[in-house]
Design a protein around this motif. Structure first.
Motif, short mmCIF file in Angstrom:
data_model
loop_
_atom_site.label_atom_id
_atom_site.label_comp_id
_atom_site.label_asym_id
_atom_site.label_seq_id
_atom_site.Cartn_x
_atom_site.Cartn_y
_atom_site.Cartn_z
N SER A 191 0.85 -1.19 0.00
CA SER A 191 0.00 0.00 0.00
C SER A 191 0.88 1.24 0.00
O SER A 191 2.08 1.17 0.25
CB SER A 191 -0.91 0.01 1.23
OG SER A 191 -0.13 0.13 2.41
N GLU A 223 -0.68 8.90 -0.47
CA GLU A 223 -2.10 8.53 -0.45
C GLU A 223 -2.46 7.97 -1.81
O GLU A 223 -2.23 8.60 -2.83
CB GLU A 223 -2.96 9.74 -0.13
CG GLU A 223 -2.87 10.18 1.32
CD GLU A 223 -3.92 11.23 1.67
OE1 GLU A 223 -5.03 11.17 1.11
OE2 GLU A 223 -3.60 12.10 2.48
N THR A 224 -3.03 6.76 -1.83
CA THR A 224 -3.41 6.12 -3.07
C THR A 224 -4.46 5.06 -2.79
O THR A 224 -4.54 4.53 -1.68
CB THR A 224 -2.19 5.47 -3.75
OG1 THR A 224 -2.60 4.83 -4.96
CG2 THR A 224 -1.52 4.45 -2.86
N THR A 225 -5.26 4.76 -3.80
CA THR A 225 -6.20 3.66 -3.68
C THR A 225 -5.60 2.37 -4.23
O THR A 225 -6.21 1.31 -4.14
CB THR A 225 -7.52 3.96 -4.44
OG1 THR A 225 -7.21 4.20 -5.82
CG2 THR A 225 -8.22 5.17 -3.84
N SER A 249 1.05 3.51 2.15
CA SER A 249 1.60 3.83 3.47
C SER A 249 2.97 3.20 3.68
O SER A 249 3.71 3.60 4.57
CB SER A 249 0.64 3.37 4.57
OG SER A 249 0.52 1.96 4.57
#
Length: 76
Positions: A3, A12-14, A5
């Motif tokens: 992810s 920040e990403t999906t 993080s």
């Protein structure tokens, strides 16, 4: 699980991904999947996928380039 993080610095990403490493004798096989990249993969350090060596929370040198198979560059 991969992810944003876990990036240094965190982003920040999906986008998410998973990976598995299996050592059989002297052969290391790394497989995984990723989805949701906001742009196509581009080569960094000679390859779009690679493994760094560093303690958690730190940047490290690329120690292993990976072959990434993706038709669209944002999932695979």
């Amino acid at each position: 699980t991969l992810s944003g993080s876990q990036e240094v610095p965190a982003v920040e990403t999906t986008a998410t991904g998973t990976g598995t490493a299996t050592l059989t004798g002297s052969t290391l096989m790394i497989t995984g999947e990723f989805v949701g990249l906001s742009s196509p993969l581009t080569p960094v350090a000679g390859t779009p996928g690679h493994v760094h060596q560093a303690p958690a929370g730190a940047n490290g040198d690329v120690i292993l380039p990976l072959t990434v198979m993706s038709e669209d560059g944002v999932s695979g």
